[in-house]
Scaffold this motif. Structure first.
Motif: not given
Lengths: 766, 287
Positions: B232-233, B275, B278, B281
């Motif tokens: 997971e980022l 980012k 992310r 997502n």
């Protein structure tokens, strides 16, 4: 007024926009030959031998000259240069030989075949280094050179001019100060990057008459230098400047003209052309000198600055025939536009083995203000005083006294400051929408006087044609600033003839009258005055004739819409066209002849300053004062700066053409922005590492900020319609205003230009 | 500039024959925005110049029957940047095309020219690396495909052999929506060379990172990609990923920037790219 103060369209607009205007490089002539220059590969070396035999044998090569063929030194203020190197080379790129051949390709090929044997000498690669006692001497024969007596070279050193200013009592000044601080700044070399590269053609006819077509700002100064260098009498030397595609100082004085002339003397009447490449522009024309500046300031707690001690060390390059005057100009303006009692300044022009320093828009002022105006903010912070307020306290005002002791009657500096503070909304905090970006504002003052000899001369001729149209003859050059239009407007106003009925002719030493140079932001003022006088002369001749014709005393006559009209009986009039060739009398005879007005002008009462102290009550024609405010946004992760908004205000005395002056100031703001953020000639061991647009960046359209441009108009008593110069002054505060905004944004001082992203990040990480 | 012989063949066969015949002394002329300058500066002095712009099949940009995007060798960068298919599917590629040179240059310059030049900082190379593009080549033995990953050998060196002509670029068909981000850090925003450039791309769960101007050729950061894979980022993961990235690059000091600045900008580009992914997502999870 009908024409002055109006946004008249550029009289040279259509030919420039359509591309029909012919620049020097566009000129093609029958039998034209081409020149190329063999250039030094060392920054400093003795020339042992130049072997041209192989090159001369190349088919298509007409002739080759070397420096020794024409060893006479010339120079505007200090005679230190030859057009091709004699005995030694002093910068990497200096011409050692020139070839003329049937094509450019052949000329370049021949250049490759010239063999030069050098003995390399240690090089001086900074002004500071050049001052050291054991520094190699760039000009060991300096004592044998000739110079104007207002300059102070020091034999046996690399100092080509040491200007000193001593006012009040500096030691006492510092003693009385509550704080004393000292700061260092560095400004690198930059280049003008005109859109048109330098170009010149020379042609000598069978009787020895020589014509030079040159993209130059100053046909008469070029004629003078060439006449001396090549022993050609002025009546046999004609310099034509057909058009100039941007000058910025880089086309002032002489550069490549002296290379084509000796070649043209050996081609049996065939014209010789030399056009610089962009790489040549960066290295072999003029560059802006580098500067190390140190400022020591003493101030009282209340914000009053009581003492300033400056040291400016200029990296003048290989020849400083022109640069010596930049050191002088910086010296007498060394405090910036502030009223300071005790001043001690040394402005030193130093020979180095770098490209030749020379005039560049601002003539030293942009460079020293980068130091002065950041320093002022530093002082304010140290004293915990508002940065606008410290400028209110110390900035010059009417009745104030400059660094040289000149008392000012007129000075709109404070009005400009008020306007800029308002326009940039200096006290309004703006936040960026993005978390990694910070916004802030900064301000800076700027001032400048025309840096020119005291007695520089201008002249103009106005000829009235039979149909009431005019020819205006001047040698003021439109180098993009719009002088053709503004000077036409001045003639229009006085003679009541609209600009479309006036043709302005410029830049031909055989046919247009003397003008010293188109430099120093002096053209509207100096040439404008000459034109005003020429028009008044013509007007007076018209009135003399009209009073006979109309039987009305000339006091009661005026010019209106192309007629001489009675102020009392408006229907009593005679047209200018009717009087253009003189007055026909009732008996059929005629008197007077064609109306030709002449005007000559030298700025009044500029006097030499004291040689020891530099003090003088009237060292310059006038000062132009102003202020710039900027708002920037900085990306704190990348260090990128974006200039968002700029507000500029200058006291120009009188706006002659609102649209053009706005354009001129926009150009100044953006050129200043370029020097602030991008521009630098990267020099290593005397070599320019970025002589191209790949690695020398100037602003693009994308970098343009929003600009609010205003003017204050406190008339210059001696200016035409009250006008003073603006071309250079408007660029002066641009870089320091941005530097000050950077500090206000991030709390970091960048003491050297350009303010690159890298410098920002580095300072932030400290 | 030295004199040269100029050919403008109408077929690939003819072009390839001329190139083979003048072994090593011939150079292809496409947009010419690099070649002409290098010839003018006498860095290279080819005796023969083969202009390929009149070869019909090199001038189109289209989807083939397998849904793969074909960009012809002679399609200029402005046409690529403004192409609807490119922009709708790979907007980061279109952005990279748009960031090369000036508009005037982009009216001449091509993407194929950009990669054949094999500059370490070629703007269009990083999106192509991230997309696993194929380079379509014509040679004496006919047509072949070379993976973009095998194409760049060194600074200004590709794997092309004498007589070979790049006829286009093929971008594979992707079943997922591709989310990509092209970034360019340069001294000046427009009309400048990259100080560092990069593409961060998400294809399904796969994250790909390609950078320019940080090593002798544009590169994929496989180790960094491997480190991120399946994670997971989070801030922590991104921070660590940046460290891995720094270990994979070998930037230099030059007049455009210092090594240190390039390392810092590498981090900025990857951080911002990740980012962005992310954020996307998160939006997908919520939406």
């Amino acid at each position: 007024m009908e024409f002055v103060g109006k946004s008249v369209n550029r009289v040279d607009g259509i030919k420039k926009v359509t591309g029909s205007l012919k620049y020097v490089d566009d000129i093609k002539m029958h039998g034209m030959l081409y020149a190329a220059v063999k250039r030094s590969i060392y920054p400093h070396a003795k020339i042992i031998n130049i072997d041209i035999t192989k090159a001369k044998k190349l088919k298509g090569v007409v002739d080759i000259v070397i420096g020794k063929d024409f060893p006479k030194r010339v120079g505007l203020y200090l005679e230190d240069k030859t057009f091709l190197a004699v005995d030694k080379v002093r910068y990497r790129g200096e011409g050692v030989a020139a070839v003329v051949a049937k094509t450019e390709e052949l000329a370049h090929k021949a250049v490759d075949l010239i063999e030069v044997e050098y003995e390399e000498l240690p090089a001086v690669t900074s002004g500071v280094e050049g001052l050291k006692e054991d520094a190699p001497l760039v000009h060991p024969d300096l004592d044998k050179y000739k110079w104007a007596p207002i300059f102070f070279p020091k034999e046996g050193t690399n100092i080509s001019n040491h200007y000193k200013l001593r006012k009040g009592n500096i030691d006492k000044g510092f003693e009385n100060a509550d704080i004393v601080i000292e700061n260092d700044f560095y400004i690198p070399h930059v280049q003008h990057v005109p859109i048109e590269n330098h170009s010149a053609i020379a042609k000598m006819d069978a009787e020895g008459f020589l014509t030079v077509w040159a993209s130059c700002q100053s046909p008469f100064a070029v004629r003078q230098a060439l006449s001396v260098a090549f022993d050609i009498p002025l009546n046999k030397l004609r310099v034509i400047s057909p058009a100039v595609g941007g000058g910025f100082g880089g086309k002032a004085g002489t550069t490549l003209e002296g290379i084509v002339i000796p070649l043209a003397m050996r081609t049996n009447g065939k014209p010789v052309k030399l056009t610089y490449s962009r790489e040549d522009e960066f290295v072999n024309s003029f560059v802006r000198q580098g500067l190390h500046a140190r400022i020591k300031t003493g101030a009282k707690k209340d914000g009053k600055i009581v003492a300033v001690k400056n040291e400016f060390i200029w990296d003048g390059g290989a020849y400083t025939e022109y640069g010596v005057n930049i050191a002088k100009a910086a010296g007498y303006a060394s405090t910036g536009p502030y009223d300071i009692e005790n001043v001690h300044s040394d402005s030193i022009c130093v020979y180095t083995n770098h490209p030749v320093g020379g005039p560049f828009r601002g003539f030293g002022m942009c460079e020293i203000h980068f130091a002065i105006e950041q320093n002022m903010d530093i002082v304010a912070d140290k004293l915990n005083i508002d940065k606008v307020k410290i400028r209110k306290i110390n900035g010059l005002k009417p009745g104030g006294v400059t660094a040289t002791g000149e008392q000012l009657d007129v000075c709109g500096l404070q009005e400009c400051l008020d306007e800029v503070v308002k326009d940039i909304e200096y006290y309004k905090k703006e936040e960026s929408n993005e978390p990694n970006k910070v916004r802030a504002k900064g301000i800076a003052f700027g001032f400048k006087a025309p840096s020119m000899p005291n007695n520089v001369a201008s002249s103009a001729i106005i000829k009235i044609n039979e149909d009431g149209t005019l020819h205006l003859l001047t040698s003021a050059q439109d180098i993009g600033q719009g002088s053709d239009t503004v000077l036409t407007q001045i003639a229009s106003e006085i003679l009541s003839i609209p600009p479309e009925k006036i043709t302005i002719k410029t830049g031909d030493t055989d046919h247009t009258p003397y003008e010293w140079q188109t430099v120093a932001s002096r053209i509207t003022y100096c040439a404008g005055n000459a034109i005003k006088l020429a028009c008044e002369d013509a007007k007076n001749q018209l009135l003399e004739l009209a009073q006979i014709k109309l039987g009305i005393y000339k006091r009661d006559l005026e010019l209106k819409d192309g007629n001489i009209v009675s102020k009392i009986y408006p229907d009593k009039k005679v047209s200018i066209s009717e009087l253009s060739l003189g007055l026909s009398m009732p008996d059929g005879s005629g008197i007077h002849g064609p109306i030709i007005g002449r005007g000559s002008f030298i700025p009044p009462n500029i006097r030499d300053a004291d040689k020891l102290t530099g003090l003088g009550d009237k060292p310059v024609a006038f000062w132009t004062f102003g202020c710039q405010g900027v708002e920037i946004e900085v990306d704190i992760e990348t260090g990128k700066i974006k200039v968002l908004n700029v507000a500029s205000c200058f006291d120009v005395g009188k706006v002659i053409n609102p649209k053009l002056i706005e354009g001129q100031v926009e150009g100044a703001i953006v050129q200043g922005l370029g020097t602030a953020l991008f521009e630098e000639l990267i020099l290593k061991d005397g070599k320019v590492l970025n002589p191209n647009f790949v690695d020398y960046k100037i602003p693009t359209f994308d970098d343009m900020p929003k600009m609010i441009i205003k003017f204050v108009e406190n008339a210059e008593e001696t200016g035409p319609f009250g006008a003073r110069g603006i071309g250079e002054p408007s660029m002066v505060p641009a870089a320091p205003a941005i530097a000050n905004a950077v500090y206000n944004a991030l709390g970091i001082r960048i003491n050297s230009l350009p303010i690159t992203s890298e410098k920002i990040l580095k300072a932030l990480k400290k | 500039m030295k004199n040269f012989q100029y050919f403008k063949p109408k077929s690939l066969k003819e072009a390839s024959e001329i190139l083979s015949k003048h072994k090593g002394k011939a150079h292809i002329l496409n947009g010419g925005t690099d070649l002409i300058i290098r010839m003018r500066d006498r860095i290279i002095e080819p005796e023969v110049v083969v202009d390929i712009k009149e070869i019909d099949e090199l001038n189109s940009i289209h989807l083939n029957k397998h849904g793969e995007l074909i960009i012809g060798a002679c399609v200029n960068l402005n046409d690529i940047a403004h192409n609807k298919i490119v922009d709708e599917n790979y907007d980061f590629l279109s952005k990279a095309a748009h960031m090369v040179g000036s508009s005037q240059v982009r009216n001449r310059a091509t993407m194929v020219g950009n990669i054949c030049n094999a500059s370490p900082l070629a703007d269009t190379a990083t999106p192509l690396l991230a997309l696993d593009a194929k380079v379509l080549v014509y040679g004496a033995e006919g047509k072949k495909e070379i993976s973009i990953h095998d194409f760049f050998i060194w600074v200004r060196k590709t794997c092309l052999k004498i007589g070979e002509i790049v006829i286009g670029i093929k971008i594979p068909s992707y079943s997922n929506d591709i989310l990509g981000d092209f970034q360019k850090i340069s001294r000046r925003k427009m009309v400048d060379l990259s100080t560092v450039c990069g593409t961060v791309l998400k294809n399904g769960d796969d994250i790909r990172i390609a950078l320019g101007a940080v090593s002798p050729t544009p590169i994929r950061l496989r180790k960094t990609e491997g480190f991120i894979k399946g994670k997971e980022l989070t801030e922590e993961v991104i921070k660590k990923a940046l460290e891995v990235a720094v270990s994979e690059i070998s930037p230099i000091d030059d007049i455009r920037a210092s090594k240190e600045y390039r390392i810092n900008m590498t981090k900025v580009i990857i951080k911002r790219g990740l980012k962005k992914i992310r954020q996307k997502n998160l939006a997908l999870a919520e939406g």
